[in-house]
Design an enzyme around this catalytic site. Structure first.
Site, PDB file in Angstrom:
ATOM      1  N   GLY A   3     -25.697  25.616 -88.255  1.00 19.33           N
ATOM      2  CA  GLY A   3     -25.426  25.604 -86.829  1.00 19.33           C
ATOM      3  C   GLY A   3     -25.723  24.245 -86.229  1.00 19.33           C
ATOM      4  O   GLY A   3     -26.320  23.385 -86.883  1.00 19.33           O
ATOM      5  N   PRO A   4     -25.342  24.038 -84.978  1.00 20.20           N
ATOM      6  CA  PRO A   4     -25.588  22.735 -84.322  1.00 20.20           C
ATOM      7  C   PRO A   4     -27.080  22.463 -84.162  1.00 20.20           C
ATOM      8  O   PRO A   4     -27.903  23.372 -84.294  1.00 20.20           O
ATOM      9  CB  PRO A   4     -24.904  22.911 -82.950  1.00 20.20           C
ATOM     10  CG  PRO A   4     -24.078  24.144 -83.052  1.00 20.20           C
ATOM     11  CD  PRO A   4     -24.688  25.003 -84.105  1.00 20.20           C
ATOM     12  N   PRO A   5     -27.434  21.213 -83.881  1.00 24.20           N
ATOM     13  CA  PRO A   5     -28.861  20.895 -83.678  1.00 24.20           C
ATOM     14  C   PRO A   5     -29.431  21.649 -82.477  1.00 24.20           C
ATOM     15  O   PRO A   5     -28.757  21.826 -81.463  1.00 24.20           O
ATOM     16  CB  PRO A   5     -28.855  19.381 -83.419  1.00 24.20           C
ATOM     17  CG  PRO A   5     -27.551  18.892 -83.936  1.00 24.20           C
ATOM     18  CD  PRO A   5     -26.584  20.015 -83.786  1.00 24.20           C
ATOM     19  N   GLY A   6     -30.688  22.082 -82.614  1.00 24.55           N
ATOM     20  CA  GLY A   6     -31.402  22.663 -81.491  1.00 24.55           C
ATOM     21  C   GLY A   6     -31.150  24.127 -81.212  1.00 24.55           C
ATOM     22  O   GLY A   6     -31.547  24.635 -80.163  1.00 24.55           O
ATOM     23  N   GLY A  29     -32.309  26.605 -83.204  1.00 27.04           N
ATOM     24  CA  GLY A  29     -33.436  27.415 -83.664  1.00 27.04           C
ATOM     25  C   GLY A  29     -33.410  27.784 -85.123  1.00 27.04           C
ATOM     26  O   GLY A  29     -33.958  28.806 -85.518  1.00 27.04           O
ATOM     27  N   LYS A  30     -32.795  26.940 -85.970  1.00 27.00           N
ATOM     28  CA  LYS A  30     -32.701  27.274 -87.400  1.00 27.00           C
ATOM     29  C   LYS A  30     -34.076  27.213 -88.071  1.00 27.00           C
ATOM     30  O   LYS A  30     -34.482  28.145 -88.769  1.00 27.00           O
ATOM     31  CB  LYS A  30     -31.730  26.308 -88.101  1.00 27.00           C
ATOM     32  CG  LYS A  30     -30.315  26.340 -87.543  1.00 27.00           C
ATOM     33  CD  LYS A  30     -29.389  25.440 -88.296  1.00 27.00           C
ATOM     34  CE  LYS A  30     -29.710  23.976 -88.152  1.00 27.00           C
ATOM     35  NZ  LYS A  30     -29.586  23.470 -86.769  1.00 27.00           N
ATOM     36  N   THR A  31     -34.796  26.111 -87.861  1.00 25.04           N
ATOM     37  CA  THR A  31     -36.117  25.964 -88.487  1.00 25.04           C
ATOM     38  C   THR A  31     -37.102  26.982 -87.927  1.00 25.04           C
ATOM     39  O   THR A  31     -37.901  27.565 -88.669  1.00 25.04           O
ATOM     40  CB  THR A  31     -36.653  24.543 -88.262  1.00 25.04           C
ATOM     41  OG1 THR A  31     -35.686  23.598 -88.741  1.00 25.04           O
ATOM     42  CG2 THR A  31     -37.960  24.326 -89.003  1.00 25.04           C
ATOM     43  N   SER A  62      -5.126  22.319 -83.312  1.00 26.69           N
ATOM     44  CA  SER A  62      -5.122  23.429 -82.355  1.00 26.69           C
ATOM     45  C   SER A  62      -4.427  23.089 -81.032  1.00 26.69           C
ATOM     46  O   SER A  62      -4.192  23.968 -80.219  1.00 26.69           O
ATOM     47  CB  SER A  62      -6.544  23.909 -82.089  1.00 26.69           C
ATOM     48  OG  SER A  62      -7.314  22.896 -81.483  1.00 26.69           O
ATOM     49  N   LYS A 110     -14.141  27.989 -77.037  1.00 21.77           N
ATOM     50  CA  LYS A 110     -13.000  27.634 -76.195  1.00 21.77           C
ATOM     51  C   LYS A 110     -12.866  28.607 -75.025  1.00 21.77           C
ATOM     52  O   LYS A 110     -12.557  28.206 -73.895  1.00 21.77           O
ATOM     53  CB  LYS A 110     -11.730  27.624 -77.040  1.00 21.77           C
ATOM     54  CG  LYS A 110     -11.688  26.502 -78.073  1.00 21.77           C
ATOM     55  CD  LYS A 110     -10.450  26.596 -78.958  1.00 21.77           C
ATOM     56  CE  LYS A 110     -10.408  25.449 -79.978  1.00 21.77           C
ATOM     57  NZ  LYS A 110      -9.253  25.521 -80.884  1.00 21.77           N
TER      58      LYS A 110
END
Length: 779
Positions: free
Chosen positions: A364-367, A369-371, A687, A730
C-alpha cells in the site's frame, strides 16, 4: 547553619499575641543563633510585621494533618521555639534571609487569626534541671563521647569544645550538641519536643553513641581495606608470575575453567542434536588452541553465538480471536478486509497449531499503517516484535551473513535480530521489501527466497553459523509500497494483501478518533479545551495534504497544536476552536487544490478520471483544431501509453466519421491538438482513452460535453472499452469534484461491490462496452 550558641543572651519578653512561622524545613533550638531563608509570602509577612514591632516570632513545625488555609492547634507540633529576629535582608532573587536566635520552648494555647499570617497565644515551657550525681555523670559521658567522635574523624566547628566546657545545664548541653552534630530534621524535632532536660540529654547520648560506633566501624573497615589492598597487590603479582609460568608450560587453569563453563552452557542451550555435536567439536578444537592466537577468538565468538541462539525458547501465543479483533480495532480504523484476513490467519493458527505456509505481504502507499499492523499482530499474539528495514540493502551477506573465514565476519541480520529478541517465534516485519538493491555483492532478494519459503526455512543456513536454524515458527510479514519492483520468485512466496489509500471520510474519522487525541497528548495539551470542527479537518485534508496515508495530515495537525501551545504560554488562553477559517492562521495558505468540474461548456473539453499515488483526481482533456496538414499534436507531459491512446481514439473516429456525421475534409485541412492541463505533472496509462475520444467527438461535431459527467476506460481501434484500475480512488475524486455521473467499462462492474454505500448513493455509475454507448450520456 550554626552561627553561635549564646549561653547568656538577654531573654525576650513573650508578647500576648505572637506571629507564627509554620515551617517543616527548619528547627531552631534555644540559645542557638541561625541564619534562615524564607520564600513563602505568609512567613515573609509575619517576619516583616514582627521586625518593625517587638521582633519576636514563634517557629513551629506542622503535623501531617496541617492544611495551609484552615488549621487548629491539633495540626501543629506541641512544642515550638520563641525566637528573636536580629537581622532581616531582602534577597534580589526573591525571598528574605533572617538571622534568628532561639530563646525558649513554648506551647501553643490558642490560634487568633489565619490571615494574612497566623497569629497565636503561647506560654513558655518551664524547664527544671536538678543537679545530682546521675545527671552530672551523664553530662561528663556526653562530653567524653563528643571528644571520642572527634578523635575518630568527626569534624566540628572550632567554638564547639570551648563552649561545651562552660555548659553545666543538661538541657542546654543537649540542645547545643544536637546542633553541633548536624542532626536531621526529625532528630532535631525529637530533641525540641523533649522538655525534661535529663531525658533530652539521654536522647543526645544515644545518638552520639551510635555515631561513635559508626565511626569506629568505618575506621576498622578502612584499616581492613588498606590491609586487603596490600594483600591483593601481592596476590596479583604472584598470579601474573604464575600465568607466565603456565604459558611457558602450555598449561592454563583459567582456560580449563572457561572450557568447563562453555561445555555446561552448550548442554543447557538445548540445541538440536546435530548442532550440539558441532558445538562440542568446536569446543574440543578451542581447548587445544593457544589463547593468544587469532583463531581462538574466532572460535570463542562462534560458540558464544551458538549458545545464545534461542533454539528452544519461544513465547506462548495468545489465540483469543475476539481479543485480537479488539486490538486491531483499537489500533486501526476501517481496513476491514485486511483485519478480516489477519483474523482468519490467526483462526487457522488456533485450529492447525502452526502458521507454516503463510507469508503475508502488505502492499500500500506510504503512511497507511502497514508496519503498525505488524505491531498490532504481535501485540494480539503476545509475541516479540522485530522490524528490519530492507530499503537500500545491496549486500547478500546482510541476509545470509559472512563465512567465518573472513576477518570481522558476523551473522546476517535475520539471525542477529532473532538472537536479540531471545525467542524463536517473533513477529518479524521485513519493511520496504520493494526497495532492495542489487550490485556486485550479490542479490539480497534472492537470499530472501529461502527465508520466506515455508518449505525451506525450517533449515535456514546462515553462512556464519553454518548450521541449520528453524525459521518456520517465525511469523514473517513483509511490507511494500509497490508490487511491481518485487522480483517474481519472491512475490510468488508471499500472500499479497493490498491496503488502499484512505478516503477523505476515513481520514476525517481517523483524525477525530485517533490522531487529534494522540497528538494533543504528545504536545502536553490534555488539560486544555481544543475543538476541531469537521470543516476544519476537511480543509486540512483537502488543501494542506495530498497523500494516500496519514503522515502529512498528522504533521499538519501537530503544527496546529504547536502554534496553540505557543499561544497558551505567551497569552494564557485555555480554550480554542479550530474552524475552516482559522486553519489558515495556523497553517498559512493552502498548498493544494482539487479540480472542480463546473466550467463553461466548451466544445472539445471532456472530463476524465485519473489515479495517482496520492489517490484519485479528475483531469480535463482539451482538443482544438487549426489549419494544417493532418497533424496530431499531443502536449501535457504525456507518457507513451497515453499518446498511443490518443492516436487510437483519433483513428477510431476517422474510420467511423460517417457514423458520427463528421466531414472527412476536416482531417485533411486541419491539425488537431490534444492537451491535458497541469503540464508539469507526468501522465501516463490507457485509462484516458474514452475521455480523449469524447473530447475529439465534441470538437469535430461541435457539441459540448456535460460538465457533471466523468469517464474512464481504455479504447481500442474498434471502439471497444476495456477495463482499467483504481475505480475506488477515481470515484472518490469524482464525488469530491461534484460529478453526478461516472462512466466505467462494463468489466469493471465487479469493482463497484467494494465501493462505500455513500459513494454509490451520491454518484450514478454507467457501465459501457463500446464508445457508442458512451455518447448518449455525455452530449
Amino acid at each position: 547553619m550554626l552561627v553561635r550558641f549564646d549561653l547568656f543572651m538577654e531573654r525576650i519578653v513573650l508578647p500576648e499575641e505572637v506571629p507564627i512561622i509554620i515551617n517543616k524545613e527548619y528547627i531552631v533550638l534555644p540559645q542557638a543563633m541561625q541564619s534562615l531563608f524564607f520564600i513563602d509570602n505568609q512567613s515573609i509577612n509575619a517576619i516583616e510585621r514582627a521586625f518593625i514591632s517587638h521582633k519576636t516570632v514563634v517557629l513551629i513545625s506542622p503535623l501531617d494533618t496541617y492544611k495551609t488555609e484552615y488549621f487548629n492547634l491539633g495540626d501543629l507540633n506541641p512544642i515550638g521555639c520563641a525566637c528573636k529576629i536580629n537581622q532581616l535582608v531582602h534577597l534580589p532573587e526573591g525571598g528574605i534571609k533572617v538571622l534568628m536566635e532561639g530563646h525558649f520552648r513554648v506551647r501553643p494555647k490558642k490560634i487568633i487569626s489565619h490571615h494574612p499570617y497566623p497569629v497565636g497565644v503561647f506560654e513558655e515551657v518551664e524547664e527544671v534541671y536538678e543537679r545530682n550525681i546521675v545527671n552530672e555523670t551523664l553530662v561528663q559521658s556526653v562530653i567524653s563521647l563528643l571528644k571520642i567522635s572527634q578523635s575518630l574523624g568527626k569534624t566540628f566547628p572550632v567554638e564547639v569544645f570551648p563552649t561545651v566546657e562552660k555548659i553545666y545545664d543538661a538541657g542546654k548541653l543537649a540542645d547545643f550538641i544536637a546542633l553541633a552534630l548536624g542532626l536531621n530534621f526529625q532528630q532535631l524535632l525529637e530533641v525540641l519536643n523533649t522538655v525534661e532536660p535529663s531525658d533530652r540529654l539521654k536522647k543526645v547520648f544515644l545518638i552520639l553513641s551510635t555515631e561513635v560506633e559508626f565511626l569506629q566501624l568505618r575506621g576498622k573497615l578502612q584499616s581492613e581495606v588498606a590491609k586487603e589492598m596490600g594483600k591483593t597487590q601481592r596476590d596479583y603479582l604472584l598470579r601474573q608470575q604464575m600465568k607466565i609460568i603456565q604459558k611457558e608450560l602450555g598449561d592454563d587453569d583459567s582456560l580449563a575453567q572457561e572450557i568447563s563453563q562453555l561445555k555446561k552452557a552448550i548442554n543447557e542451550a538445548k540445541m538440536p542434536k546435530k548442532v550440539e555435536e558441532i558445538a562440542l567439536k568446536e569446543l574440543s578444537r578451542l581447548e587445544k588452541m593457544n589463547p593468544a592466537s587469532s583463531e581462538f577468538t574466532v572460535v570463542r565468538t562462534y560458540l558464544d553465538y551458538l549458545i545464545s541462539m534461542p533454539w528452544s525458547i519461544s513465547t506462548e501465543d495468545n489465540l483469543d480471536i475476539n481479543n485480537a479483533q479488539k486490538i486491531l480495532d483499537e489500533d486501526h480504523f476501517d481496513l476491514e478486509k485486511v483485519k478480516e484476513r489477519i483474523l482468519e490467519f490467526l483462526a487457522v493458527k488456533k485450529l492447525k497449531g502452526d502458521l507454516k505456509g503463510s507469508i503475508l505481504c502488505l502492499v500500500g502507499p506510504p503512511g497507511v499503517g502497514k508496519t503498525s499492523l505488524g505491531k498490532s499482530i504481535a501485540r494480539a499474539l503476545g509475541r516479540k516484535f522485530i522490524r528490519m528495514s530492507l530499503g537500500g540493502i545491496k549486500d547478500e551477506a546482510e541476509i545470509r551473513g559472512h563465512r567465518r573465514t573472513y576477518v570481522g565476519s558476523m551473522p546476517g541480520r535475520i539471525i542477529q535480530e532473532i538472537k536479540r529478541a531471545g525467542t524463536n517465534n517473533p513477529v518479524f516485519i521485513l519493511d520496504e521489501v520493494d526497495k532492495i538493491g542489487t550490485d556486485f555483492r550479490g542479490d539480497p532478494a534472492s537470499a530472501l527466497l529461502e527465508v520466506l519459503d515455508p518449505e525451506q526455512n525450517n533449515t535456514f543456513l546462515d553462512h556464519y553459523l553454518d548450521v541449520p536454524f528453524d525459521l518456520s515458527n517465525v511469523l514473517f510479514i513483509t511490507t511494500a509500497n509497490l508490487l511491481d519492483p518485487i522480483p517474481a520468485p519472491l512475490r510468488d512466496r508471499m500472500e499479497v494483501i493490498s491496503i488502499p489509500g484512505y478516503t477523505e471520510e476515513e481520514k476525517l474519522k481517523i483524525a477525530e478518533i485517533h490522531l487529534i487525541p494522540k497528538l494533543k497528548s504528545q504536545n502536553g495539551l490534555e488539560n486544555y479545551k481544543i475543538e476541531f470542527t469537521t470543516n476544519a479537518i476537511k480543509k486540512i485534508i483537502r488543501e494542506y495534504t495530498r497523500e494516500s496515508g496519514l503522515r502529512n495530515l498528522s504533521r499538519a495537525i501537530e503544527q496546529v497544536f504547536r502554534k496553540i501551545a505557543r499561544e497558551i504560554t505567551q497569552k494564557g488562553k485555555r480554550e480554542f476552536k479550530i474552524t475552516d477559517y482559522s486553519v489558515v492562521k495556523y497553517l498559512g495558505p493552502g498548498k493544494y487544490y482539487y479540480e472542480q468540474s463546473f466550467y463553461n461548456k466548451v466544445c472539445g473539453v471532456a472530463i476524465g478520471l485519473a489515479w495517482t499515488e496520492t489517490g484519485g483526481d479528475i483531469i480535463f482533456v482539451e482538443s482544438t483544431k487549426m489549419k494544417g496538414r493532418k497533424g496530431l499534436i499531443l502536449t501535457g507531459y504525456l507518457g507513451e501509453v497515453m499518446k498511443e491512446s490518443a492516436q487510437a481514439a483519433l483513428s477510431y473516429i476517422r474510420s467511423n466519421s460517417e457514423k458520427f456525421q463528421i466531414d472527412d475534409g476536416i482531417f485533411s485541412k486541419f491539425d488537431i491538438h490534444i492537451h491535458v492541463p497541469q503540464g508539469a505533472i507526468p501522465k501516463d496509462g490507457p485509462s484516458a482513452g474514452i475521455t480523449i475520444a469524447v473530447s475529439l467527438l465534441s470538437l469535430l461535431t461541435g457539441k459540448p460535453v456535460r460538465n457533471d459527467v466523468a469517464m474512464t476506460g481504455e479504447i481500442t481501434l474498434t471502439g471497444r472499452v476495456l477495463p482499467i484500475g483504481g475505480i475506488k480512488e477515481k470515484s472518490l475524486a469524482a464525488r469530491r469534484s461534484g460529478i453526478k455521473k461516472v462512466i466505467i467499462p462494463k468489466k469493471n462492474e465487479k469493482d463497484l461491490l467494494d465501493l462505500p454505500k455513500y459513494l454509490k448513493k451520491d454518484i450514478k455509475f454507467i457501465t459501457v462496452e463500446t464508445l457508442e454507448e458512451v455518447i448518449p450520456h455525455v452530449f
